[in-house]
Design an enzyme around this catalytic site. Structure first.
Site, PDB file in Angstrom:
ATOM      1  N   GLN A   9       1.014  -1.235  -0.211  1.00  0.00           N
ATOM      2  CA  GLN A   9      -0.344   0.159  -0.067  1.00  0.00           C
ATOM      3  C   GLN A   9       1.321   1.161   0.087  1.00  0.00           C
ATOM      4  OE1 GLN A   9      -2.658   0.161   3.221  1.00  0.00           O
ATOM      5  NE2 GLN A   9      -1.431   0.013   4.745  1.00  0.00           N
ATOM      6  N   HIS A  69      -2.998  -0.285  -3.778  1.00  0.00           N
ATOM      7  CA  HIS A  69      -3.713   0.327  -3.141  1.00  0.00           C
ATOM      8  C   HIS A  69      -4.391   1.755  -3.292  1.00  0.00           C
ATOM      9  CE1 HIS A  69      -5.284   2.386   0.602  1.00  0.00           C
ATOM     10  NE2 HIS A  69      -5.867   0.993   0.760  1.00  0.00           N
ATOM     11  N   ASP A  95      -8.375   1.084  -4.082  1.00  0.00           N
ATOM     12  CA  ASP A  95      -8.887   1.040  -3.079  1.00  0.00           C
ATOM     13  C   ASP A  95      -9.638   2.557  -3.181  1.00  0.00           C
ATOM     14  OD1 ASP A  95     -10.489   0.688  -0.903  1.00  0.00           O
ATOM     15  OD2 ASP A  95      -9.240   0.898   0.928  1.00  0.00           O
ATOM     16  N   GLU A 129     -11.146  -1.602  -4.865  1.00  0.00           N
ATOM     17  CA  GLU A 129     -11.785  -2.210  -3.604  1.00  0.00           C
ATOM     18  C   GLU A 129     -12.674  -1.308  -2.885  1.00  0.00           C
ATOM     19  OE1 GLU A 129     -10.051  -2.440   0.871  1.00  0.00           O
ATOM     20  OE2 GLU A 129      -8.359  -3.045  -0.662  1.00  0.00           O
ATOM     21  N   ASP A 169     -15.120  -4.217   0.833  1.00  0.00           N
ATOM     22  CA  ASP A 169     -13.836  -4.175   2.678  1.00  0.00           C
ATOM     23  C   ASP A 169     -15.252  -3.452   3.244  1.00  0.00           C
ATOM     24  OD1 ASP A 169     -12.510  -2.110   4.353  1.00  0.00           O
ATOM     25  OD2 ASP A 169     -11.765  -0.686   2.719  1.00  0.00           O
ATOM     26  N   GLN A 175     -12.148  -8.388   2.152  1.00  0.00           N
ATOM     27  CA  GLN A 175     -10.494  -7.822   2.965  1.00  0.00           C
ATOM     28  C   GLN A 175     -11.517  -9.363   4.348  1.00  0.00           C
ATOM     29  OE1 GLN A 175      -7.670  -4.788   5.203  1.00  0.00           O
ATOM     30  NE2 GLN A 175      -9.685  -4.502   3.398  1.00  0.00           N
ATOM     31  N   LYS A 199     -10.101  -8.319   7.750  1.00  0.00           N
ATOM     32  CA  LYS A 199     -10.075  -7.321   7.977  1.00  0.00           C
ATOM     33  C   LYS A 199      -9.219  -7.435   9.408  1.00  0.00           C
ATOM     34  CE  LYS A 199      -9.940  -1.689   7.214  1.00  0.00           C
ATOM     35  NZ  LYS A 199     -10.053  -1.257   6.325  1.00  0.00           N
ATOM     36  N   THR A 250      -4.740  -2.850   8.353  1.00  0.00           N
ATOM     37  CA  THR A 250      -4.578  -1.851   8.465  1.00  0.00           C
ATOM     38  C   THR A 250      -2.923  -0.759   8.344  1.00  0.00           C
ATOM     39  OG1 THR A 250      -5.155   0.748   9.628  1.00  0.00           O
ATOM     40  CG2 THR A 250      -5.107  -1.502  10.864  1.00  0.00           C
ATOM     41  N   CYS A 251      -2.653  -0.296   8.063  1.00  0.00           N
ATOM     42  CA  CYS A 251      -1.654   0.637   8.086  1.00  0.00           C
ATOM     43  C   CYS A 251      -1.468   1.397   9.419  1.00  0.00           C
ATOM     44  CB  CYS A 251      -1.506   2.376   7.155  1.00  0.00           C
ATOM     45  SG  CYS A 251      -2.625   3.338   7.659  1.00  0.00           S
TER      46      CYS A 251
END
Length: 425
Positions: free
Chosen positions: A172, A194, A236, A273, A307, A329, A331, A360-361
């Site tokens: 991403q 991403h 995304d 996404e 998502d 996804q 998550k 997640t980042c």
């Protein structure tokens, strides 16, 4: 081996908490922050520092094993649990959670993780971030107690045969979508970039900016990538296609736009996404089904990734059962216990829906490594490079953890085979 202690320490995560609703409503960026007031409960600012809780499980032999509680960047959005703050939840982990787990056998990972899933405090279920982080530490403790890898512990819990090669990693880029994509090309990342297309400015008034970006990805990937490089593009869009075009999603104007994206990516595959966000799970599934049917009728080969409103294990089941996505996804912080992410990946087996083990980042190095083992244990279709938005660090953490584990398991299998041959002789 007995669990003798559970400890919790406030920490930072790999990115920030963002108020997604405020951003989608037009909050303007001011350098790295945003101007204006937050609109989602719990936020003090539209962008604020990400938090984590470092969880340590102590065993009877004196060793300590870590997991990290973390929540997604867009906490409180799309049906997710509220903003996660360390100050509020450290006492919960060192109090009721420790009371439940101390004294248990560390080797019984699944039973311990399930007990955590079923817990509540004063009638309220534990925050997903707590279940996520504590279960990681339980997984690491179990692997130590059994003298094996976290991949093998997870595979035993899920009844799977682990992958013998690393799972494809999805990189991403964050907002630095050109430079970071170029970094990915140089390293031959299999799925990318991403791109964080979360505003009209980034996608274009008619979607033209995104089409141009995909054209650039196609050309630049061949200039910088290794010989024979065939990337899969994954964008995304945070519901922005729905914002631009609106329903119905099977009409010609919408389908033609996806056809333009397919053409821009050719000859490589592309998946989009979160094409729309309609505000609840039932309507989101209906909109995704409508779009997929429109694309199929027109012969447009763009994969759709679920998502928004696909957060819990039950959500994953609903999207898969309705055939609302080509990929879902998973998550990871939103599913709670890390074994629940593995179970969600397994739910896709035997269906036409592939499982993307995401997250997640805004996680940590510890949670990213734990997820790499889930990816190997379940042979997920792809796994997210995390944490952070700088790309290189997250890719290194996830890819290297998988490579190290695959190599260790191969060595152990070779030794086992050699011992069997010696015994036969």
């Amino acid at each position: 081996m007995e669990i003798t202690g559970i400890y919790a320490t406030p920490g930072f995560s790999g990115f920030y908490f963002d108020d997604q609703r405020a951003i989608k409503q037009g909050a303007e960026q001011d350098g790295f922050t945003y101007e204006g007031d937050p609109v989602t409960d719990g936020f003090d600012e539209i962008r604020q520092a990400g938090e984590s809780i470092v969880v340590e499980v102590e065993l009877a032999d004196g060793t300590v094993h870590r997991g990290d509680c973390a929540a997604v960047q867009y906490s409180g959005a799309g049906g997710r649990d509220p903003l996660f703050t360390a100050e509020e939840y450290v006492p919960v982990i060192e109090g009721p959670v420790a009371d439940e787990l101390v004294g248990r056998d560390a080797t019984t990972f699944l039973a311990n993780a399930d007990a955590l899933e079923e817990m509540d405090v004063d009638g309220t279920r534990l925050h997903t971030a707590i279940r996520y982080g504590v279960s990681q530490a339980l997984l690491a403790a179990s692997a130590h107690a059994e003298g094996t890898t976290m991949t093998d512990v997870m595979a035993d819990a899920l009844g799977t045969e682990p992958a013998t090669e690393p799972v494809p990693v999805f990189g991403q880029s964050g907002d630095d979508r050109y430079v970071n994509a170029e970094k990915m090309f140089i390293k031959g990342v299999p799925v990318l970039p991403h791109a964080l297309i979360n505003s009209v400015e980034k996608i274009g008034e008619d979607g033209e900016t995104l089409v141009e970006y995909v054209e650039w990805l196609t050309d630049r990937s061949q200039e910088l990538g290794p010989d024979g490089y065939e990337p899969r593009f994954h964008i995304d869009v945070y519901g922005m296609i729905g914002e631009i075009f609106g329903a119905p999603y099977d009409r010609e104007e919408v389908v033609d736009y996806f056809a333009a994206l397919e053409e821009a990516a050719a000859p490589f595959s592309i998946q989009i996404e979160g094409p729309m966000d309609v505000g609840n799970r039932e309507d989101q599934i209906a909109a995704m089904v409508e779009l997929r049917e429109g694309l199929a009728d027109a012969g447009v080969n763009v994969d759709i990734v679920a998502d928004e409103w696909c957060n819990t294990f039950e959500d994953v089941q609903a999207f898969v059962d309705a055939e609302a996505a080509d990929l879902v996804q998973v998550k990871t912080p939103d599913l709670g216990g890390i074994h629940r992410s593995g179970q969600a990946v397994r739910y896709c087996e035997g269906t036409d829906t592939r499982a993307y083990l995401g997250g997640t980042c805004n996680e940590t190095d510890a949670s990213a490594r734990a997820c790499a083992h889930v990816a190997l244990a379940t042979s997920a279709a792809q796994v997210l490079a995390k944490p952070g938005m700088g790309f290189d660090e997250g890719y290194m953490i996830v890819e290297n953890e998988m490579r190290r584990t695959v190599a260790r398991r191969a060595r152990e299998q070779q030794l086992s085979d050699t011992d069997e041959i010696t015994a036969d002789d």
